[in-house]
Design a protein around this motif. Sequence first.
Motif, PDB file in Angstrom:
ATOM      1  N   SER A 182      40.729  50.113  43.148  1.00  0.00           N
ATOM      2  CA  SER A 182      40.903  49.995  41.700  1.00  0.00           C
ATOM      3  C   SER A 182      42.380  50.096  41.370  1.00  0.00           C
ATOM      4  O   SER A 182      43.188  50.546  42.193  1.00  0.00           O
ATOM      5  N   GLN A 184      44.980  50.604  37.645  1.00  0.00           N
ATOM      6  CA  GLN A 184      45.096  50.715  36.192  1.00  0.00           C
ATOM      7  C   GLN A 184      46.557  50.570  35.779  1.00  0.00           C
ATOM      8  O   GLN A 184      47.425  51.332  36.211  1.00  0.00           O
ATOM      9  N   ARG A 205      39.318  40.131  41.332  1.00  0.00           N
ATOM     10  CA  ARG A 205      38.093  40.431  40.582  1.00  0.00           C
ATOM     11  C   ARG A 205      36.867  39.723  41.142  1.00  0.00           C
ATOM     12  O   ARG A 205      35.738  40.070  40.799  1.00  0.00           O
ATOM     13  N   GLN A 213      38.233  46.900  40.908  1.00  0.00           N
ATOM     14  CA  GLN A 213      38.160  47.307  39.503  1.00  0.00           C
ATOM     15  C   GLN A 213      39.571  47.359  38.927  1.00  0.00           C
ATOM     16  O   GLN A 213      40.378  48.208  39.293  1.00  0.00           O
ATOM     17  N   GLU A 215      41.885  47.746  35.568  1.00  0.00           N
ATOM     18  CA  GLU A 215      42.003  48.146  34.167  1.00  0.00           C
ATOM     19  C   GLU A 215      43.393  47.745  33.700  1.00  0.00           C
ATOM     20  O   GLU A 215      44.349  48.502  33.809  1.00  0.00           O
TER      21      GLU A 215
END
Length: 276
Positions: A182, A184, A205, A213, A215
């Motif tokens: 992930s 972010q 993705r 993931q 963000e």
Amino acid sequence: MSAQKDCEFLVKRARELVSEDPCAAKAWLITARTLYPADFNIQYEMYIIERNAERTASAGRLLYDMFINFPEQPIVWREISVITAALGLVPPNQEPVKTPEEQGKVKSKTRKGNDLRLLPCTSKAILPFCLQLMLACFKLRAFTDNRDDLSLGHVVVLLQYDWPQGEMLFLKAVDKICQQGSFQYENFFNYVTNIDMLEEFAYLRTPEGGRIQLELLPNQGMLIKHHTVTRGITKGVKEDFRLAMERQVSRCGENLLSVLHRFCINEKIIIIQSLP
């Protein structure tokens, strides 16, 4: 003749040729650097020639090399302090970057103007230096064992400058994101306009890319909760991401230096707080 005297001779010869034959002067220094890669004076002289000739990209790379290889040299830190102060990255109530020796002293001495190497106070002259220096600083945090998505995101933004020179480092950043599973960075769509980078993040993705993931949208945590209640997390978030990516692709023609200048100005506080 000793190695030290050889270095001094090569540097002296280059200085003599700078005004009448810059190419020959550069050739002397390239030869010198090849023979004596650990000599600071040779690399500093190369930097001075490029800087005075206003070849900011190559000068920035040389200053970056000195920052990495000769961090103990006071003159390197003085150059950095001038650049960061001129671009406004040093807050008014904060002193410029100090040398390692100065940091250990309780009382700081006032620098004289003739101790500093000055550049024209223009974005064209200063911004490339600043981008290289910030990249060097954020790399220290971004690729440690500890997770630091903010520094990693800053690295991605800064690697757009002088692309594709930083492509290998960008792929290293992508590998780290894949290992984490992930990532972010809510400023992504404000400052990343490089089409190659956008394609890579879009691929992450997909099932083939590992369904990482990401963000990247402001307040995405709240959006996830909203979509869970209203439309379902998968459909809603994927649609928001797709629309944001389509809008971003349309920005690929924007002036990159203008985008990066906005990054430096608009994110000034968070940049300073994120520096090692």
